[in-house]
Design a protein around this motif. Sequence first.
Motif, short mmCIF file in Angstrom:
data_model
loop_
_atom_site.label_atom_id
_atom_site.label_comp_id
_atom_site.label_asym_id
_atom_site.label_seq_id
_atom_site.Cartn_x
_atom_site.Cartn_y
_atom_site.Cartn_z
N ALA A 10 -32.82 31.19 4.67
CA ALA A 10 -31.68 30.69 3.94
C ALA A 10 -30.91 31.38 3.00
O ALA A 10 -31.35 32.78 2.73
N CYS A 11 -29.86 30.98 2.60
CA CYS A 11 -28.89 31.59 1.75
C CYS A 11 -29.85 32.24 0.49
O CYS A 11 -29.27 33.17 -0.18
N LEU A 33 -37.84 23.52 4.20
CA LEU A 33 -36.79 22.59 4.28
C LEU A 33 -36.62 21.66 5.13
O LEU A 33 -36.66 20.50 5.30
N GLN A 38 -37.73 20.11 -0.17
CA GLN A 38 -36.51 20.22 -1.17
C GLN A 38 -36.43 18.79 -1.71
O GLN A 38 -35.78 18.55 -2.99
N HIS A 39 -36.72 17.57 -0.99
CA HIS A 39 -36.56 16.28 -1.79
C HIS A 39 -37.87 15.79 -2.30
O HIS A 39 -37.90 14.63 -2.76
N ARG A 51 -31.70 21.94 -3.46
CA ARG A 51 -31.29 23.15 -2.76
C ARG A 51 -32.07 24.38 -3.17
O ARG A 51 -32.23 24.29 -4.44
N GLU A 64 -27.76 27.88 -8.04
CA GLU A 64 -26.90 28.43 -7.52
C GLU A 64 -27.11 30.07 -7.36
O GLU A 64 -27.03 30.73 -8.20
N ALA A 101 -19.77 31.39 -0.96
CA ALA A 101 -20.55 30.06 -1.16
C ALA A 101 -19.82 28.99 -1.01
O ALA A 101 -20.13 28.07 -0.75
N HIS A 105 -19.94 29.30 3.74
CA HIS A 105 -21.38 28.69 3.71
C HIS A 105 -21.07 27.12 3.98
O HIS A 105 -21.79 26.63 4.91
N ARG A 113 -24.37 20.54 10.19
CA ARG A 113 -24.94 19.16 9.67
C ARG A 113 -23.36 18.36 9.47
O ARG A 113 -23.40 17.88 8.27
N ARG A 116 -23.34 14.99 7.20
CA ARG A 116 -23.02 15.14 5.55
C ARG A 116 -21.67 14.91 5.61
O ARG A 116 -21.07 14.83 4.32
N TYR A 162 -25.34 39.01 1.51
CA TYR A 162 -24.99 37.62 1.77
C TYR A 162 -24.25 37.70 3.23
O TYR A 162 -24.50 36.78 4.06
N TRP A 169 -27.05 33.84 10.69
CA TRP A 169 -26.89 32.46 11.17
C TRP A 169 -25.90 32.24 12.26
O TRP A 169 -26.10 31.38 13.20
N1 LIG Z 1 -24.22 26.21 -3.69
C1 LIG Z 1 -25.59 26.23 -3.38
C2 LIG Z 1 -25.94 26.06 -1.90
C3 LIG Z 1 -27.48 26.15 -1.78
C4 LIG Z 1 -27.97 25.35 -0.41
O1 LIG Z 1 -27.00 24.88 0.41
N2 LIG Z 1 -28.89 25.99 0.20
C5 LIG Z 1 -29.40 25.41 1.31
C6 LIG Z 1 -30.07 26.61 2.10
S1 LIG Z 1 -29.19 27.88 2.64
C7 LIG Z 1 -30.44 24.24 1.12
O2 LIG Z 1 -31.20 24.57 0.41
N3 LIG Z 1 -30.30 23.41 2.07
C8 LIG Z 1 -30.97 22.19 1.70
C9 LIG Z 1 -30.75 20.97 2.35
O3 LIG Z 1 -29.44 21.09 2.87
O4 LIG Z 1 -31.35 19.99 2.57
C10 LIG Z 1 -25.80 27.93 -3.63
O5 LIG Z 1 -25.02 28.58 -3.29
O6 LIG Z 1 -26.96 28.24 -4.04
#
Ligand SMILES: N[C@@H](CCC(=O)N[C@@H](CS)C(=O)NCC(=O)O)C(=O)O
Length: 211
Positions: A10-11, A33, A38-39, A51, A64, A101, A105, A113, A116, A162, A169
Amino acid sequence: MLTLYYSPGACSLVSHIALEEAGADYRPERIDLAQGEQHGEEFLRVNPHARVPALVTDEGTITENVAILNYVGDTFEADGSVPSDDAFARAQCNQLLGWFASSVHVAFAQMFRPVRTSPDDAIHAGIVEGGRAALTSHFNELDDLCGPGWLVADRFTAADSYAAVFHRWATRAKFDMSVYPRWSSLVGRVIERPAVVRALGQEELKPDDFA
Ligand SMILES: N[C@@H](CCC(=O)N[C@@H](CS)C(=O)NCC(=O)O)C(=O)O
């Protein structure tokens, strides 16, 4: 002692690489994930946004990627994060991280997704297509920015790692990567760094995934 919450590939890999480059004393904590960890209540106490990455420090938690990478840069003054000794290089690096970001991203998220963006299945194909089109434009710009060295002031920064995460990806999303030779060659230089090899190993990722 620092704790980095991450998910493989992941990021959060960008922050993971920065900590390895810095030789930081930290504990990597994996979040699954795909299983929705994460939830869970425990992780939501770490990051209410659900996240990764999140970095727990003695002073509190940072979320972040961009904030974590600036913190790692200021704390350790090593390669692989944000330069702390040169105001212009720091701004150049943050400029790229901000774009990555907030735009690149986000276009990946739109493609991976679409739900969303809208709960309406009927328009998901269009949302995905829009994400792919935005990515194609971002990728062309990114390839043009890549030269024989690194993206910022000829030093390895988080912008380079990054860019490598995005390359992986994009490969997985079946983009034709042969049309981005400069970006691909930058990624080749990133993945041979010893600290990057260590971070990939901890996440159980193979350098071949980035080819
Ligand atoms: N704005 C956040 C974005 C973080 C993010 O979207 N992380 C993703 C993984 S790349 C995540 O945790 N996704 C979990 C989800 O979407 O449920 C950052 O730059 O750190």
